[in-house]
Design an enzyme around this catalytic site. Structure first.
Site, short mmCIF file in Angstrom:
data_model
loop_
_atom_site.label_atom_id
_atom_site.label_comp_id
_atom_site.label_asym_id
_atom_site.label_seq_id
_atom_site.Cartn_x
_atom_site.Cartn_y
_atom_site.Cartn_z
N HIS A 144 -5.10 -0.34 4.75
CA HIS A 144 -5.25 -1.77 5.12
C HIS A 144 -4.56 -2.05 6.44
CE1 HIS A 144 -1.22 -3.21 3.85
NE2 HIS A 144 -1.32 -2.33 2.86
N GLU B 100 -4.97 -7.04 2.57
CA GLU B 100 -4.51 -6.48 1.30
C GLU B 100 -3.28 -7.23 0.80
OE1 GLU B 100 -2.09 -4.18 -1.45
OE2 GLU B 100 -1.51 -4.66 0.57
N GLU B 101 -2.36 -7.54 1.72
CA GLU B 101 -1.03 -7.98 1.30
C GLU B 101 -1.02 -9.30 0.53
OE1 GLU B 101 1.34 -6.20 1.13
OE2 GLU B 101 1.39 -4.71 2.73
N ASP C 242 3.48 0.37 6.20
CA ASP C 242 2.62 -0.42 5.30
C ASP C 242 1.78 -1.39 6.11
OD1 ASP C 242 1.47 -1.57 3.12
OD2 ASP C 242 3.24 -2.64 2.46
N HIS D 298 7.93 -3.83 3.29
CA HIS D 298 7.93 -5.29 3.42
C HIS D 298 9.22 -5.84 4.03
CE1 HIS D 298 4.73 -5.78 -0.05
NE2 HIS D 298 4.33 -4.98 0.92
N ASP E 170 -1.86 4.34 1.23
CA ASP E 170 -1.07 3.10 1.31
C ASP E 170 0.28 3.29 0.61
OD1 ASP E 170 -0.29 0.51 1.78
OD2 ASP E 170 -1.44 -0.34 0.13
ZN LIG Z 1 0.24 -1.65 1.72
#
Ligand SMILES: [Zn+2]
Length: 450
Positions: A270, A316-317, A282, A414, A344
């Site tokens: 993603h 995606e997130e 990510d 994140h 991912d």
């Molecule tokens: Zn991800």
């Protein structure tokens, strides 16, 4: 890089014990792909350019859309085929200014990140005495003391799957009992006072309250004060809000199959990220290493029997709408999807792939993985999948695979620390080699994977 060039070529040229005869035909192209991937740092350099140029890429941001247009142009420059974008309406959540501080018994600013999809607070914030719990049982046991409080879920990190439930559903569980805001111990191993953002999911039957992550250090401090019986007050200020849905796109590029172009092997990651760091692990890295498969095939003039398609999914997130849009757009062609693979889990030293599919397919995948012994990426784990391929895999009953890596992904996941310096060029090259060999052979082998 010269040293690592020699090792895989030597290893790939040997016949590993116990491998199937049919795989012999693929030793030569596999060696060439591994050699190409490991002889340079193209993948790492491309990921660096992505992060340095555009930064993080949250859905609805101009940075994401600019990065998408860059990817389209770069795929065309690579000589990929059928390069195009596919429109997706995405949620547009913005963080705004935010802060959290202990106000009593003594002022102390905390490091925080609002949780994605959270509502904001009134302009002057919300302030209340804090109630600390370690799990939902403790919350229920303290039900009569939750009203009017800010609840802190100080759940120790075990696994992501287990601990993330406090971030995702904790705020609504607290709100149902009358809490006015929620804090969550950041979901990840203890770092260097680094909070982790990520989505919450509001329940339909509870009031929506603002929620944020705080670092493990601050959570532990609040826990100790709470355990001593100290009445601690916290003020939370957040400007977070949703704007109207925005236009975004999935990016698609292909190498068309030479015999059965209608049969498709999909690989990808993603392209959106949280609005912190540069989204390099990510999931910028997952996008680049899967995209590398097609670039390497093009460069080496390898055209498999079936089509290999790279997809860079959007959103995606905080919505998953890119994966849903892909499923809906291709619903009549899902039966022609031979395999879907997502990367991912960060790009660190690859160990192999997780796989979900029939036993016959698993046996084939095992055979292919023997080509990756030279780079120690030949392990096939019990299950594979990904958030973006999930909807299509489920709707189409498609074999699913994920790249598996050995790294401390959840330490930086994140966070502001998700930047490319946590990734080495050699790991990116190895991951690219592993994905390229697996995808190419599945796309080329005489019988379809099933
Ligand atoms: Zn991800």
């Amino acid at each position: 890089m010269a040293v690592i060039l020699l090792a895989p070529l030597t290893a790939a040229a040997q016949v590993p014990a116990g491998s199937a005869p049919w795989i012999d035909a693929y030793r030569e192209p596999a060696s060439r792909m591994i050699g190409e991937a490991l002889s340079n740092r193209f993948a790492w350099d491309r990921l660096a350019e992505l992060g340095d140029t555009f930064g993080h890429r949250l859905s609805g941001s101009q940075a994401l859309e600019d990065a998408i247009q860059w990817a389209v142009q770069e795929m065309k420059n690579d000589g990929l085929e059928n390069v195009h974008t596919e429109p997706v309406k995405v949620p547009h959540w913005v963080r705004g200014q935010e802060s959290a501080e202990i106000t009593a018994p003594r002022r102390h600013a905390m490091v925080m990140l609002g949780l994605g999809n959270s509502i904001g607070t009134p302009a002057d914030g919300v302030e209340a005495e804090i109630l600390v719990v370690s799990n939902f049982q403790q919350l229920e046991a303290a039900a009569d003391r939750v009203k009017g409080r800010i609840v802190l879920f100080n759940a120790p990190f075990t696994t992501y799957g287990e601990t993330v439930t406090y971030r995702a559903t904790g705020p609504s569980r607290a709100a149902a009992l009358g809490a006015i805001a929620a804090l969550v111990r950041a979901v990840g191993p203890a770092g260097l006072r680094t909070p982790h953002t990520g989505s919450l999911r509001y329940a339909a039957d509870a009031p929506q309250i603002p929620a944020a992550a705080i670092s493990s250090e601050d959570a532990d401090r609040l826990q100790r004060m709470h355990d001593r019986g100290t009445r601690v007050r916290v003020r939370l200020k957040m400007e977070a809000k949703f704007l109207p849905d925005a236009d975004s796109f999935n990016v698609v590029g292909e190498i068309r199959g030479r015999e059965r172009p209608e049969e498709i092997v999909v690989i990808g990651g993603h392209f959106d990220s949280w609005d912190v760091g540069t989204g390099s692990t990510d999931d910028g890295g997952g996008c680049i290493v899967t995209w590398e498969t097609l670039r390497i095939m093009k460069k080496l003039n390898l055209r498999p029997r079936r089509t290999v398609r790279v997809v860079l999914w959007t959103n995606e997130e905080n919505g998953g709408r890119g994966g849903l849009a892909y499923r809906d757009r291709y619903k009549d062609q899902l039966a022609n999807h031979v395999l879907m693979m997502e990367s991912d889990a960060g790009v660190f030293r690859p160990t192999g792939f997780g796989f979900t599919g029939s036993e016959a397919a698993r046996a084939k995948v095992h055979d292919i993985a023997t080509l990756l012994r030279g780079i120690q990426a030949d392990r096939i784990g019990p299950s594979g999948g990904g958030a973006d391929i999930g909807p299509s895999v489920e709707a189409g009953g498609i074999p699913a695979m994920s790249l598996e890596v050995d790294g401390n992904y959840f330490l930086i996941h994140h966070t502001q620390a998700d930047t490319i310096d946590k990734i080495t060029p050699m790991d990116m090259s190895r991951a690219s080699a592993a994905v390229a060999v697996m995808a190419y052979v599945v796309a080329d082998m005489p019988e379809r994977l099933k």
